[in-house]
Write a protein that holds these residues in place. Structure first.
Motif, PDB file in Angstrom:
ATOM      1  N   GLU A 252      -6.896   2.756  -4.994  1.00 12.81           N
ATOM      2  CA  GLU A 252      -7.481   3.256  -3.739  1.00 12.81           C
ATOM      3  C   GLU A 252      -8.638   2.370  -3.272  1.00 12.81           C
TER       4      GLU A 252
ATOM      5  N   GLU B 200       1.100   4.307  -2.711  1.00 10.31           N
ATOM      6  CA  GLU B 200       0.912   5.736  -2.430  1.00 10.31           C
ATOM      7  C   GLU B 200       2.073   6.549  -2.998  1.00 10.31           C
TER       8      GLU B 200
ATOM      9  N   HIS C  23      -7.202  -0.457  -1.524  1.00  8.80           N
ATOM     10  CA  HIS C  23      -6.748  -0.064  -0.175  1.00  8.80           C
ATOM     11  C   HIS C  23      -7.912  -0.006   0.805  1.00  8.80           C
TER      12      HIS C  23
ATOM     13  N   ASP D 140      -8.736   6.355   2.878  1.00  4.48           N
ATOM     14  CA  ASP D 140      -8.779   5.986   1.457  1.00  4.48           C
ATOM     15  C   ASP D 140     -10.223   6.056   0.964  1.00  4.48           C
TER      16      ASP D 140
ATOM     17  N   LYS E   1       0.834  -1.201   0.000  1.00 10.53           N
ATOM     18  CA  LYS E   1       0.000   0.000   0.000  1.00 10.53           C
ATOM     19  C   LYS E   1       0.872   1.256   0.000  1.00 10.53           C
TER      20      LYS E   1
ATOM     21  N   HIS F 214       1.408   6.893  -6.557  1.00  4.15           N
ATOM     22  CA  HIS F 214       0.399   7.925  -6.822  1.00  4.15           C
ATOM     23  C   HIS F 214       1.059   9.299  -6.816  1.00  4.15           C
TER      24      HIS F 214
HETATM   25 FE   LIG Z   1      -4.469   4.713  -0.885  1.00  6.77          FE
END
Ligand SMILES: [Fe+2]
Ligand SMILES: [Fe+2]
Lengths: 325, 250
Positions: A169, A86, A172, A140, A82, A89
């Motif tokens: 997401e 991120e 997540h 999230d 995770k 992202h």
């Molecule tokens: Fe996330």
């Protein structure tokens, strides 16, 4: 949502050009980096995408806080994956912002000296393992509320980044909910941890959507430009409506005594978060603001020799390959 | 403990300890790309740990799981190389530690893909692809930083000097290695030194780094006879939650 209170810029551009630009947006066309755009549109987007990117980066810290203490190998692996997502992202979003004529390093400097912000939510501490569940489920979850509509935003690179990000997401969020499920089906101590996490993260999650519409000055222009798709209160209501039944399913109590289902509106009535606390967090007085900024600054400063070393090596390599030609 | 269980535990403890160390970098890397790569490598290693320790627990047949082994043993029952439990230090030391290990790990796994034990060979076949990438990446960083600025060169040379006494342990075989070599055709550590030198020394030369003199090698990690003080602190963090709530399901 990871971008809060984005100040939108008025534009001083030629009214004819502005009208044509607005018409494109109204027709649902995507604006691409090489297209003409009003200066205000560009600046507002840089601020919004930049803040979103910074949130992904700073958001690694509260979860990284538990990577080394994850209770099983599988949980450790899921959390690492995770946090890695991120960071990814952050990378897509910085790339999207770079198409607007600003560099990642410039944006990073602006984060580190406080000129740019990140979401208020990451200024709250993660104190127990249940917080890894609560963050996935609520934080999230709130991010998705905001980002799903942004897949249709007017700026092409931003919309495309959102499509990639949203898939991860929602993964997540499911994993966070799964952590909460395990805790809620577990021992008394685990249930207590889960409830405590919800107690601490409920109102900060509601704050993620930004101030109430009546106090949100910059929404109108951004909505016209389709870089903001819904009002803060719309999204907050949607989040509450979705999350309350999930909390009930888990057997947890939402820490709001006035929370009630309203037959007439078909929505939950709920207590607004403490906006004075929200303003304090934005002003730098959240429980972790200083820790987060210190951690990011230290990472950046201590990494300087690495970045410089790799750059110097790349320059030498280029010189060698030019000499060989 | 059977030789097979010891052997599998060594493999799993290596990946667990290094994976944990790399995960300590989470969100603190020198650049976003490095954050992603460190997390990704840690993730690969934890995944390999699940497979090695999962197999070790089954082979042991005492009803324990991979998690029980990872979270429930004390320092003296760990069988990882001393090199891997060394603290991260700066980014240079972290990368140098990975570099020295990755190339040994790669040789080891290549050998393990050929063993007669199908499950061991299967795990190695999956892991070897990941580790080939780890080895490429750490080599690239060692060269880039060794042959970068004056400061980055100095830091990489310091890292190499500091970690060099922990290199030798990777190549010292014992009766467990001999037994698994005889039974399954597993690689013998002593035989890996020459190919490791062939892989590593040219990269260090390209990085303009000087290989330290001296063949002294600290030992005691893979046998468990004497770990460094650092491992206990690592386990204190890693095992705390699991131990604080015994029997809980997470
Ligand atoms: Fe996330
Ligand atoms: Fe994200």
């Amino acid at each position: 949502m990871y971008a809060q209170m984005i100040k939108s810029e008025a534009s001083q551009d030629d009214p004819e050009k502005l009208a044509a630009f607005q018409a494109r947006i109204d027709r649902g066309e995507k604006i691409e980096p090489k297209d003409w755009m009003p200066e205000g549109y560009r600046k507002t987007l840089i601020r919004q995408i930049g803040q979103h990117a910074h949130s992904e980066i700073v958001g690694q810290l509260p979860e990284g806080n538990w990577v080394t203490r994850a209770p099983t190998l599988e949980r450790k692996a899921i959390l690492l994956a995770k946090v890695q997502d991120e960071a990814g992202h952050g990378l897509y979003l910085y790339c999207a912002a770079e198409t607007l004529g600003i560099s990642r390093d410039e944006m990073t400097e602006m984060l580190l000296d406080g000129r740019m912000k990140y979401s208020s939510i990451f200024n709250y501490p993660t104190l127990t393992w249940a917080d890894m569940g609560a963050v996935g489920w609520l934080v999230d979850g709130a991010a998705i509320m905001n980002q799903v509509p942004l897949q249709r935003t007017s700026y092409g690179p931003y919309a495309r980044a959102m499509v990639r990000i949203c898939k991860e997401e929602s993964f997540h969020q499911r994993q966070g909910f799964d952590v909460m499920m395990k805790m809620c089906q577990g021992s008394e101590a685990q249930k207590r941890m889960a409830q405590d996490a919800l107690n601490r993260f409920w109102f900060p999650s509601l704050m993620m959507f930004g101030p109430s519409d009546k106090d949100s000055k910059h929404s109108a222009q951004s909505m016209k430009w389709r870089i903001k798709m819904n009002t803060n209160d719309e999204l907050r209501q949607k989040f509450v409506d979705q999350t309350v039944p999930q909390a009930e399913y888990l057997g947890l109590t939402v820490p709001d005594p006035d929370l009630t289902w309203n037959e007439e509106t078909g929505h939950y009535d709920f207590t607004e978060p403490d906006w004075a606390e929200f303003m304090e967090v934005l002003a730098g007085n959240g429980p972790c603001n200083r820790d987060r900024m210190e951690a990011r600054n230290r990472a950046w400063d201590e990494g300087a020799w690495v970045r410089e070393g790799l750059m110097a090596h790349a320059t030498k390599q280029r010189a060698v390959s030019v000499a060989a030609e | 403990m059977s030789d097979l269980v010891t052997y599998l535990t060594r493999l799993g403890d290596n990946t667990l300890v290094l994976g944990h160390r790399l995960s300590e970098w989470c969100g603190r890397g020198p650049a976003l790309e490095e954050d992603i790569a460190l997390a990704n490598t840690a993730l690969d290693l934890i995944g390999q740990t699940q497979m090695w320790l999962g197999y070790a627990a089954e082979a042991e047949a005492k009803g324990r799981t991979a998690d029980d082994l990872a979270m429930g043993r004390d320092v003296w029952d760990f069988r990882n190389l001393l090199l891997l439990e060394q603290p991260n230090g700066d980014f240079g030391r972290t990368i140098m530690r990975s570099f020295l290990f990755d190339h040994w790990h790669l040789l080891m796994l290549r050998g393990l893909t050929q063993v007669s034990d199908a499950r061991m060979a299967g795990i190695a076949a999956k892991a070897v692809k990941e580790v080939a990438y780890h080895a490429d990446r750490s080599a690239e960083l060692v060269v880039g930083l060794g042959d970068g600025t004056e400061e980055s060169h100095r830091r990489m040379q310091d890292a190499l000097d500091r970690l060099w006494p922990y290199v030798g342990e990777m190549f010292i075989g014992d009766e467990v290695d001999a037994a698994t070599a005889a039974e399954f055709g597993a690689p013998v550590p002593d035989m890996l030194r020459a190919p490791w030198d062939d892989a590593v020394l040219p990269i260090l030369a390209q990085a303009t780094l000087t290989v330290p003199d001296g063949a002294f090698a600290h030992q005691g990690g893979k046998t468990g006879a004497r770990h460094t003080e650092h491992l206990g602190h690592m386990l204190t963090t890693m095992q705390w939650l699991h131990r604080a709530y015994p029997g809980a399901n997470w």
